[in-house]
Scaffold this motif. Sequence first.
Motif, PDB file in Angstrom:
ATOM      1  N   ASN A   1     -12.316  13.857   1.876  1.00  0.00           N
ATOM      2  CA  ASN A   1     -11.389  14.698   2.630  1.00  0.00           C
ATOM      3  C   ASN A   1     -10.703  13.944   3.763  1.00  0.00           C
ATOM      4  O   ASN A   1      -9.525  14.188   4.057  1.00  0.00           O
ATOM      5  N   ASN A   2     -11.414  13.024   4.400  1.00  0.00           N
ATOM      6  CA  ASN A   2     -10.856  12.356   5.573  1.00  0.00           C
ATOM      7  C   ASN A   2     -10.088  11.085   5.233  1.00  0.00           C
ATOM      8  O   ASN A   2      -9.110  10.751   5.913  1.00  0.00           O
ATOM      9  N   ILE A   3     -10.486  10.384   4.190  1.00  0.00           N
ATOM     10  CA  ILE A   3      -9.737   9.199   3.766  1.00  0.00           C
ATOM     11  C   ILE A   3      -8.380   9.607   3.202  1.00  0.00           C
ATOM     12  O   ILE A   3      -7.446   8.805   3.152  1.00  0.00           O
ATOM     13  N   ALA A   4      -8.247  10.861   2.803  1.00  0.00           N
ATOM     14  CA  ALA A   4      -6.974  11.340   2.258  1.00  0.00           C
ATOM     15  C   ALA A   4      -5.823  11.125   3.233  1.00  0.00           C
ATOM     16  O   ALA A   4      -4.688  10.851   2.825  1.00  0.00           O
ATOM     17  N   TRP A   5      -6.101  11.225   4.539  1.00  0.00           N
ATOM     18  CA  TRP A   5      -5.033  11.042   5.525  1.00  0.00           C
ATOM     19  C   TRP A   5      -4.551   9.594   5.545  1.00  0.00           C
ATOM     20  O   TRP A   5      -3.354   9.336   5.703  1.00  0.00           O
ATOM     21  N   ALA A   6      -5.466   8.652   5.389  1.00  0.00           N
ATOM     22  CA  ALA A   6      -5.075   7.242   5.327  1.00  0.00           C
ATOM     23  C   ALA A   6      -4.231   6.975   4.088  1.00  0.00           C
ATOM     24  O   ALA A   6      -3.260   6.209   4.129  1.00  0.00           O
ATOM     25  N   PHE A   7      -4.598   7.616   2.980  1.00  0.00           N
ATOM     26  CA  PHE A   7      -3.824   7.460   1.743  1.00  0.00           C
ATOM     27  C   PHE A   7      -2.389   7.941   1.926  1.00  0.00           C
ATOM     28  O   PHE A   7      -1.431   7.261   1.524  1.00  0.00           O
ATOM     29  N   MET A   8      -2.225   9.098   2.548  1.00  0.00           N
ATOM     30  CA  MET A   8      -0.883   9.645   2.728  1.00  0.00           C
ATOM     31  C   MET A   8      -0.056   8.795   3.684  1.00  0.00           C
ATOM     32  O   MET A   8       1.148   8.605   3.488  1.00  0.00           O
ATOM     33  N   LEU A   9      -0.706   8.246   4.720  1.00  0.00           N
ATOM     34  CA  LEU A   9       0.003   7.349   5.635  1.00  0.00           C
ATOM     35  C   LEU A   9       0.423   6.076   4.904  1.00  0.00           C
ATOM     36  O   LEU A   9       1.560   5.597   5.067  1.00  0.00           O
ATOM     37  N   GLY A  10      -0.476   5.526   4.100  1.00  0.00           N
ATOM     38  CA  GLY A  10      -0.135   4.338   3.321  1.00  0.00           C
ATOM     39  C   GLY A  10       0.997   4.593   2.357  1.00  0.00           C
ATOM     40  O   GLY A  10       1.859   3.725   2.138  1.00  0.00           O
ATOM     41  N   LEU A  11       1.030   5.784   1.757  1.00  0.00           N
ATOM     42  CA  LEU A  11       2.115   6.149   0.842  1.00  0.00           C
ATOM     43  C   LEU A  11       3.459   6.134   1.562  1.00  0.00           C
ATOM     44  O   LEU A  11       4.458   5.637   1.021  1.00  0.00           O
ATOM     45  N   VAL A  12       3.477   6.656   2.772  1.00  0.00           N
ATOM     46  CA  VAL A  12       4.720   6.658   3.554  1.00  0.00           C
ATOM     47  C   VAL A  12       5.154   5.228   3.865  1.00  0.00           C
ATOM     48  O   VAL A  12       6.339   4.877   3.725  1.00  0.00           O
ATOM     49  N   ILE A  13       4.208   4.363   4.244  1.00  0.00           N
ATOM     50  CA  ILE A  13       4.552   2.996   4.635  1.00  0.00           C
ATOM     51  C   ILE A  13       5.114   2.205   3.459  1.00  0.00           C
ATOM     52  O   ILE A  13       6.151   1.532   3.589  1.00  0.00           O
ATOM     53  N   ILE A  14       4.443   2.262   2.296  1.00  0.00           N
ATOM     54  CA  ILE A  14       4.945   1.471   1.166  1.00  0.00           C
ATOM     55  C   ILE A  14       6.281   2.010   0.666  1.00  0.00           C
ATOM     56  O   ILE A  14       7.128   1.242   0.196  1.00  0.00           O
ATOM     57  N   THR A  15       6.477   3.309   0.775  1.00  0.00           N
ATOM     58  CA  THR A  15       7.760   3.876   0.354  1.00  0.00           C
ATOM     59  C   THR A  15       8.884   3.371   1.249  1.00  0.00           C
ATOM     60  O   THR A  15       9.938   2.933   0.759  1.00  0.00           O
ATOM     61  N   VAL A  16       8.672   3.407   2.556  1.00  0.00           N
ATOM     62  CA  VAL A  16       9.688   2.940   3.499  1.00  0.00           C
ATOM     63  C   VAL A  16       9.935   1.439   3.324  1.00  0.00           C
ATOM     64  O   VAL A  16      11.080   0.969   3.355  1.00  0.00           O
ATOM     65  N   ASN A  17       8.868   0.669   3.116  1.00  0.00           N
ATOM     66  CA  ASN A  17       9.002  -0.783   3.010  1.00  0.00           C
ATOM     67  C   ASN A  17       9.747  -1.223   1.755  1.00  0.00           C
ATOM     68  O   ASN A  17      10.545  -2.169   1.794  1.00  0.00           O
ATOM     69  N   TRP A  18       9.503  -0.552   0.627  1.00  0.00           N
ATOM     70  CA  TRP A  18       9.911  -1.119  -0.657  1.00  0.00           C
ATOM     71  C   TRP A  18      10.870  -0.279  -1.487  1.00  0.00           C
ATOM     72  O   TRP A  18      11.260  -0.688  -2.570  1.00  0.00           O
TER      73      TRP A  18
ATOM     74  N   LEU B   1       5.866   5.388 -10.103  1.00  0.00           N
ATOM     75  CA  LEU B   1       4.752   6.243 -10.520  1.00  0.00           C
ATOM     76  C   LEU B   1       3.809   6.496  -9.350  1.00  0.00           C
ATOM     77  O   LEU B   1       3.314   7.611  -9.163  1.00  0.00           O
ATOM     78  N   CYS B   2       3.569   5.452  -8.542  1.00  0.00           N
ATOM     79  CA  CYS B   2       2.707   5.622  -7.361  1.00  0.00           C
ATOM     80  C   CYS B   2       3.320   6.614  -6.380  1.00  0.00           C
ATOM     81  O   CYS B   2       2.613   7.444  -5.802  1.00  0.00           O
ATOM     82  N   VAL B   3       4.637   6.536  -6.195  1.00  0.00           N
ATOM     83  CA  VAL B   3       5.295   7.444  -5.257  1.00  0.00           C
ATOM     84  C   VAL B   3       5.249   8.880  -5.782  1.00  0.00           C
ATOM     85  O   VAL B   3       4.864   9.814  -5.067  1.00  0.00           O
ATOM     86  N   ILE B   4       5.660   9.061  -7.043  1.00  0.00           N
ATOM     87  CA  ILE B   4       5.726  10.414  -7.612  1.00  0.00           C
ATOM     88  C   ILE B   4       4.331  11.032  -7.719  1.00  0.00           C
ATOM     89  O   ILE B   4       4.096  12.173  -7.282  1.00  0.00           O
ATOM     90  N   LEU B   5       3.386  10.274  -8.297  1.00  0.00           N
ATOM     91  CA  LEU B   5       2.031  10.801  -8.427  1.00  0.00           C
ATOM     92  C   LEU B   5       1.366  10.917  -7.060  1.00  0.00           C
ATOM     93  O   LEU B   5       0.570  11.839  -6.831  1.00  0.00           O
ATOM     94  N   GLY B   6       1.695   9.992  -6.149  1.00  0.00           N
ATOM     95  CA  GLY B   6       1.112  10.056  -4.809  1.00  0.00           C
ATOM     96  C   GLY B   6       1.548  11.304  -4.063  1.00  0.00           C
ATOM     97  O   GLY B   6       0.735  11.959  -3.399  1.00  0.00           O
ATOM     98  N   VAL B   7       2.827  11.656  -4.168  1.00  0.00           N
ATOM     99  CA  VAL B   7       3.315  12.879  -3.518  1.00  0.00           C
ATOM    100  C   VAL B   7       2.663  14.103  -4.159  1.00  0.00           C
ATOM    101  O   VAL B   7       2.219  15.029  -3.466  1.00  0.00           O
ATOM    102  N   SER B   8       2.596  14.106  -5.492  1.00  0.00           N
ATOM    103  CA  SER B   8       2.030  15.258  -6.204  1.00  0.00           C
ATOM    104  C   SER B   8       0.558  15.462  -5.858  1.00  0.00           C
ATOM    105  O   SER B   8       0.123  16.579  -5.557  1.00  0.00           O
TER     106      SER B   8
END
Length: 400
Positions: free
Chosen positions: A216-233, A275-282
């Motif tokens: 439950n708590n690592i999920a927040w790090a995952f969502m933050l990482g998703l935002v960072i890689i999306t913005v970067n790449w 796929l990481c972005v789409i599945l990550g958001v979902s």
Amino acid sequence: MRLILSVLVLLTWGTFAWAQEAQQEAPSAPDRSATGGATTLEDILARQRGEKVDDTFRSSDTGQGNVEGLIGQLGTRGTASDSELYRALRYGTADVTVSSRSPGSAVVIQDAGMWWLDFRSGPLRTYGTYILGGMLVVLLLFYLIRGKIRIDGEKTGRTVTRFSGFERFGHWLFGGSFLILGVTGLIALYGRDFLIPVFGKDGFATFALASKWIHNNIAWAFMLGLVIITVNWVVHNIPNMGDLKWLAAGGGLFTKGSHPPARKFNAGQKIIFWLCVILGVSISLSGLSLLFPFEMPMFAKTFVIANATGVPELLGLNLPEQMSPHEEMQYAQIWHVMVAYGFIAIILAHIYLGSVGMEGAFDAMGTGEVEEQWAREHHSLWLEEVEEAEASKGAASPAE
């Protein structure tokens, strides 16, 4: 992208066909005159065969149709017998008063939850195991047949900066948190079968509780990482015509000495990225729905939009548009796990190519520097851009 989105939409609708296997069309109602309108032997046998039984003869008999005849006969229970009160609770017609004010608190008995339990412990785990096991077998066969993809040319001893420190931070935050989420999620799915014999029930209970807290708590790090890689790449992963040539050549993965040109990310990496972005958001949305129970219902509204397109009807699906709060949570949990299975399979392939599968690939995310010859073979167009930028920078500098 339109193709990928179309496949994901059809997958979303198609997978719920499994869940509706337990909700088949009901046969014609049997004659219940011999039982006074109560359940018959045929009803019981139909349920055992997994068929849907028309329960209107029970759901409509909740004590409200014979009020005058029951007045004064049932004492403190008012005008409903025990069986009628139970049916009223089961089918949601009872006047329930509870101290809690949560959206799902008034649902005392959820009648439609067994399909979720059966689907989660049956087809979901079965096919999910096939997906993960199948990917591991494919990667093993690829390694045995193709072997490690080596640098073909002579190494120069010079390195090129491929990823900055912030890019690597976003990657490892996203990837590392996903691995922890994957492991703890698999413990929730398979732990009872494999870990109770090892730790015992009490030991597994403690282990499972800790695993749930971590998930439950690592999920927040995952969502933050998703935002960072999306913005970067995201800019570097826009498809172009060169990607078609890369795909036509199979990326050089199946032929030694074949190195189709590519920019910073090749077509295969772009597919993985999107796929990481789409599945990550979902998976994040369904995860948030599970983290905040009954607060983020998504599926009933989604099914309304889907049914309006007419596609589910063409596929023979009947997506429900009205759900209890508990059904919303059940659909969210099912979808969360289905996306996770596909996500884990994709990341396994990514880990393989980024480590033992390709020489020099790990350096890109390990130190951020890659061998110049590796860059020339796998990302020649990107290397040319880097060299041109460095040459321009050198020419623009004033002479000493």
